[in-house]
Each structure stands twice: as C-alpha cells, then as structure tokens.
Design an enzyme around this catalytic site. Structure first.
Site, PDB file in Angstrom:
ATOM      1  N   PHE A   1     -51.567  44.242  32.227  1.00 31.82           N
ATOM      2  CA  PHE A   1     -52.932  44.580  32.601  1.00 31.82           C
ATOM      3  C   PHE A   1     -53.729  44.987  31.379  1.00 31.82           C
ATOM      4  O   PHE A   1     -53.172  45.413  30.369  1.00 31.82           O
ATOM      5  CB  PHE A   1     -52.985  45.684  33.672  1.00 31.82           C
ATOM      6  CG  PHE A   1     -52.182  46.909  33.342  1.00 31.82           C
ATOM      7  CD1 PHE A   1     -52.677  47.887  32.497  1.00 31.82           C
ATOM      8  CD2 PHE A   1     -50.926  47.087  33.883  1.00 31.82           C
ATOM      9  CE1 PHE A   1     -51.952  49.020  32.196  1.00 31.82           C
ATOM     10  CE2 PHE A   1     -50.173  48.229  33.586  1.00 31.82           C
ATOM     11  CZ  PHE A   1     -50.684  49.183  32.741  1.00 31.82           C
ATOM     12  N   LYS A   2     -55.027  44.829  31.489  1.00 37.55           N
ATOM     13  CA  LYS A   2     -55.972  45.234  30.444  1.00 37.55           C
ATOM     14  C   LYS A   2     -56.944  46.204  31.086  1.00 37.55           C
ATOM     15  O   LYS A   2     -57.505  45.918  32.143  1.00 37.55           O
ATOM     16  CB  LYS A   2     -56.718  44.010  29.913  1.00 37.55           C
ATOM     17  CG  LYS A   2     -57.848  44.360  28.962  1.00 37.55           C
ATOM     18  CD  LYS A   2     -58.535  43.120  28.418  1.00 37.55           C
ATOM     19  CE  LYS A   2     -59.574  42.601  29.347  1.00 37.55           C
ATOM     20  NZ  LYS A   2     -60.485  41.648  28.721  1.00 37.55           N
ATOM     21  N   ILE A   3     -57.164  47.318  30.412  1.00 44.30           N
ATOM     22  CA  ILE A   3     -58.062  48.337  30.949  1.00 44.30           C
ATOM     23  C   ILE A   3     -59.349  48.353  30.131  1.00 44.30           C
ATOM     24  O   ILE A   3     -59.320  48.510  28.918  1.00 44.30           O
ATOM     25  CB  ILE A   3     -57.408  49.732  30.931  1.00 44.30           C
ATOM     26  CG1 ILE A   3     -56.089  49.719  31.710  1.00 44.30           C
ATOM     27  CG2 ILE A   3     -58.357  50.793  31.458  1.00 44.30           C
ATOM     28  CD1 ILE A   3     -56.221  49.346  33.183  1.00 44.30           C
TER      29      ILE A   3
END
Length: 148
Positions: free
Chosen positions: A8-10
């Site tokens: 995931f990328k935040i």
C-alpha cells in the site's frame, strides 16, 4: 480485513501515523508499505516503517539514494540527501503537481509536450522557472536523459 493486501501507498496528512498503524495491524503480511505524495514526508514515513516511496517521475534517481542510505543505517546521509532534494519536492508537491514531472521531461527531451487536458491549466511561467531553478543544481537524470 482485506484478503491478500500486502502492498500500500499512503498519501494523506500524518501519513507516518497511518503507516505505523497499518504495519502493526498487518504484521508479517505487509510486504511493501510505501510513502507517497512526491516523497514530501519521506523521512517520517521511513521512520514509521515505509520500505520505499512511490514518487512522481521527476527525481526518482535522487530520492532512491536517500531510501538506500536510510535502509543501510546511514541516517545522516539520508537526512543530508533529503535536505538537498526537499525544496524541489516541496515545490512539485505544493505548486505544480504532476505537471512538474512533465515539464522536467520536456526540458530533458524525454517527451515533446507537457500539455494537460482541461481543467488542468499549464504551469505559470514563474512557477515553471522556480521549478528549474530548484532542479538544475541537483542535476537530475530527467533533465539530461533524452538529450543523450
């Protein structure tokens, strides 16, 4: 709760806190927690457990060594490297958006046009000039790649 979620990328305010919480909740299932937003919060996100960053295409050759230094335990080199590129990252993130990468690619001969479809306006000439004022001393690959 999402089956097979491993990467995931935040991209949000206080991303580091969210990264820490997601990494803690996911445990060993998390393979790739990534920083985002052109690496504007890169060091805080690396401290929170990010293993990399999904930046724009403007200066990945300059951000990569910061990440490598951090993961090699050379924190001061990571801080110094990040300090060098942060003004350009900040300008990209807060003033230009994705248009910065396009403008840099045009400048470096990678693409021919930085045209953006409506409703995205072209970069203001002063904003564009500041972008290159910040980029040129860094000598990023994007400014010379297509000129080879």
């Amino acid at each position: 709760e999402i089956e097979m979620l491993t990467l995931f990328k935040i991209e949000c305010p206080q991303a580091a806190a969210k990264l820490r919480a997601l990494i803690a909740a996911g445990g060993d299932a998390i393979e790739g927690p990534f920083d985002g937003e052109e690496a504007i919060t890169l060091l805080a996100d690396l401290d929170a457990g990010a293993t990399g960053s999904m930046t724009s295409a403007m200066i990945p050759d300059l951000i990569g060594p910061v990440i490598a230094d951090f993961h090699a335990g050379n924190r001061q080199a990571a801080i110094d490297g990040y300090g060098r590129v942060l003004p350009a990252i900040n300008h990209e993130n807060r003033q230009c958006g994705f248009r910065a990468a396009k403008a840099a690619m045009v400048e470096g001969g990678v693409i021919r046009s930085d045209f953006c479809r409506h409703p995205i306006a072209p970069l203001h000439p002063d904003t564009r000039a500041m972008l290159f004022e910040l980029l040129r001393p860094l000598d990023p690959l994007v400014l010379r790649w297509g000129r080879g």
